[in-house]
Design an enzyme around this catalytic site. Structure first.
Site, PDB file in Angstrom:
ATOM      1  N   LYS A 138       4.680  -3.236   0.971  1.00 29.58           N
ATOM      2  CA  LYS A 138       5.885  -4.056   1.020  1.00 29.58           C
ATOM      3  C   LYS A 138       6.879  -3.432   0.043  1.00 29.58           C
ATOM      4  O   LYS A 138       6.977  -3.829  -1.118  1.00 29.58           O
ATOM      5  CB  LYS A 138       5.562  -5.502   0.650  1.00 29.58           C
ATOM      6  CG  LYS A 138       4.596  -6.162   1.626  1.00 29.58           C
ATOM      7  CD  LYS A 138       4.405  -7.628   1.314  1.00 29.58           C
ATOM      8  CE  LYS A 138       3.580  -7.860   0.067  1.00 29.58           C
ATOM      9  NZ  LYS A 138       2.160  -7.539   0.252  1.00 29.58           N
ATOM     10  N   MET A 145       8.865  -7.337 -11.472  1.00 29.49           N
ATOM     11  CA  MET A 145       9.729  -7.301 -10.279  1.00 29.49           C
ATOM     12  C   MET A 145      11.174  -7.667 -10.612  1.00 29.49           C
ATOM     13  O   MET A 145      11.847  -8.334  -9.837  1.00 29.49           O
ATOM     14  CB  MET A 145       9.189  -8.249  -9.194  1.00 29.49           C
ATOM     15  CG  MET A 145       7.764  -7.956  -8.775  1.00 29.49           C
ATOM     16  SD  MET A 145       7.128  -9.108  -7.532  1.00 29.49           S
ATOM     17  CE  MET A 145       7.049 -10.619  -8.479  1.00 29.49           C
ATOM     18  N   ASP A 150      -1.984  -2.165  -0.709  1.00 31.18           N
ATOM     19  CA  ASP A 150      -0.582  -2.283  -1.077  1.00 31.18           C
ATOM     20  C   ASP A 150      -0.047  -0.950  -1.584  1.00 31.18           C
ATOM     21  O   ASP A 150      -0.814  -0.048  -1.947  1.00 31.18           O
ATOM     22  CB  ASP A 150      -0.415  -3.318  -2.196  1.00 31.18           C
ATOM     23  CG  ASP A 150      -0.323  -4.741  -1.664  1.00 31.18           C
ATOM     24  OD1 ASP A 150      -0.115  -4.895  -0.454  1.00 31.18           O
ATOM     25  OD2 ASP A 150      -0.463  -5.669  -2.467  1.00 31.18           O
TER      26      ASP A 150
END
Length: 280
Positions: free
Chosen positions: A92, A207, A70
């Site tokens: 991502k 997030m 990631d």
């Protein structure tokens, strides 16, 4: 004598320290008689500092044929991999290019079915907003062996790196970790924000940088004090770490003024004011 040295705690400590250092810099490798097991290891890489991956995670990286990594996590470790290791970027990135989860699952399955030792290197812990269970389920359905290696979650370690305890005696008896990837008024949100506003402990939001203004407004609307301290810790545990402080009433404006960008961990509650705002 050798027997005396074996009983000497200083000698034992020196050997321990040498082993730890060898594992850290990969000069100590697995014995040659060990055989790599094909399959997939879901490895939590920790919050970003490469030293914060577990010993087991580092060993599995050293034994891997393929690493699917990631964007978040200890990417510096990829530079230490042998040249024959295939590294696949599964980044991502918000508002940028992305690799759909189905494609990641398929890549894990495909390489494992070729008899390779595969490491899925994830930031933090695989099961804390990391979609690790989705990958484990896909592997199980394909009949592929899967090992899960827990990692240090950024929800606890990043505040600590910025001098913020998520709990502190006499200040907070609980902390709650929330995903802020969807706004409070989004129908996809599974968070009971009214209940969160009533809690007296610590809220840790992952997030949530681009949604923090609306989150703060929602918490205030449900009764949270506008002067509740807030800290945003950007790129925690790395050399680029920085901490920005605000209150619920000001955080939306502060994030824009200070150009706070993800990845950042947001801490809300009185623990923000407990420790020093900067560490030596």
């Amino acid at each position: 004598t050798t027997e005396a040295k074996d009983r000497d705690p200083r000698h034992t400590a020196a050997i321990r320290d040498a082993v730890v250092e060898g594992l850290r810099d990969n000069t100590l490798v697995a014995p040659q008689h060990r055989t790599k097991s094909p399959g997939v290891a879901l490895v939590g890489g920790g919050p970003g500092d490469p030293d914060l991956i577990t010993v087991r995670g580092r060993r599995l990286l050293a034994e891997a044929d393929v690493v699917i990594a990631d964007r978040l996590g200890p990417r510096d470790l990829l530079d230490e991999l042998p040249s024959h290791v295939e590294v696949i970027d599964a980044a991502k990135i918000p508002y940028g290019r992305f690799m759909p989860q189905e494609a990641i699952n398929n890549a894990l399955i495909e390489h494992a079915q070729q008899g390779k030792a595969v490491v899925r290197l994830k930031g933090g812990d695989p099961y804390v907003f990391g979609r690790g269970m989705e990958e484990a389920q896909a592997l199980a359905e394909a009949g592929i062996a899967c090992t899960v290696v827990p990692g240090i979650s950024s929800s606890i370690s990043v505040p600590a790196a910025a001098g913020i305890p998520v709990t502190h005696r006499g200040v907070a008896h609980e902390f709650t970790v929330l995903s802020g990837h969807v706004a409070p008024d989004d129908e996809r949100s599974l968070v009971d924000w009214a209940a969160m506003a009533r809690l007296t402990g610590t809220l840790v939001i992952l997030m949530g940088v681009d949604k923090i203004g609306r989150i703060a407004e929602t918490l205030i609307a449900h009764g949270k004090a506008p002067d509740t301290p807030v800290a945003l810790v950007q790129e925690g545990t790395t050399s680029a770490q920085r901490r920005v402080d605000a209150t619920l009433a000001t955080v939306g404006e502060v994030v824009r003024a200070e150009d706070v960008r993800p990845p950042a961990v947001i801490v809300i509650g009185p623990v923000v004011a407990v420790g020093p705002t900067t560490l030596p």
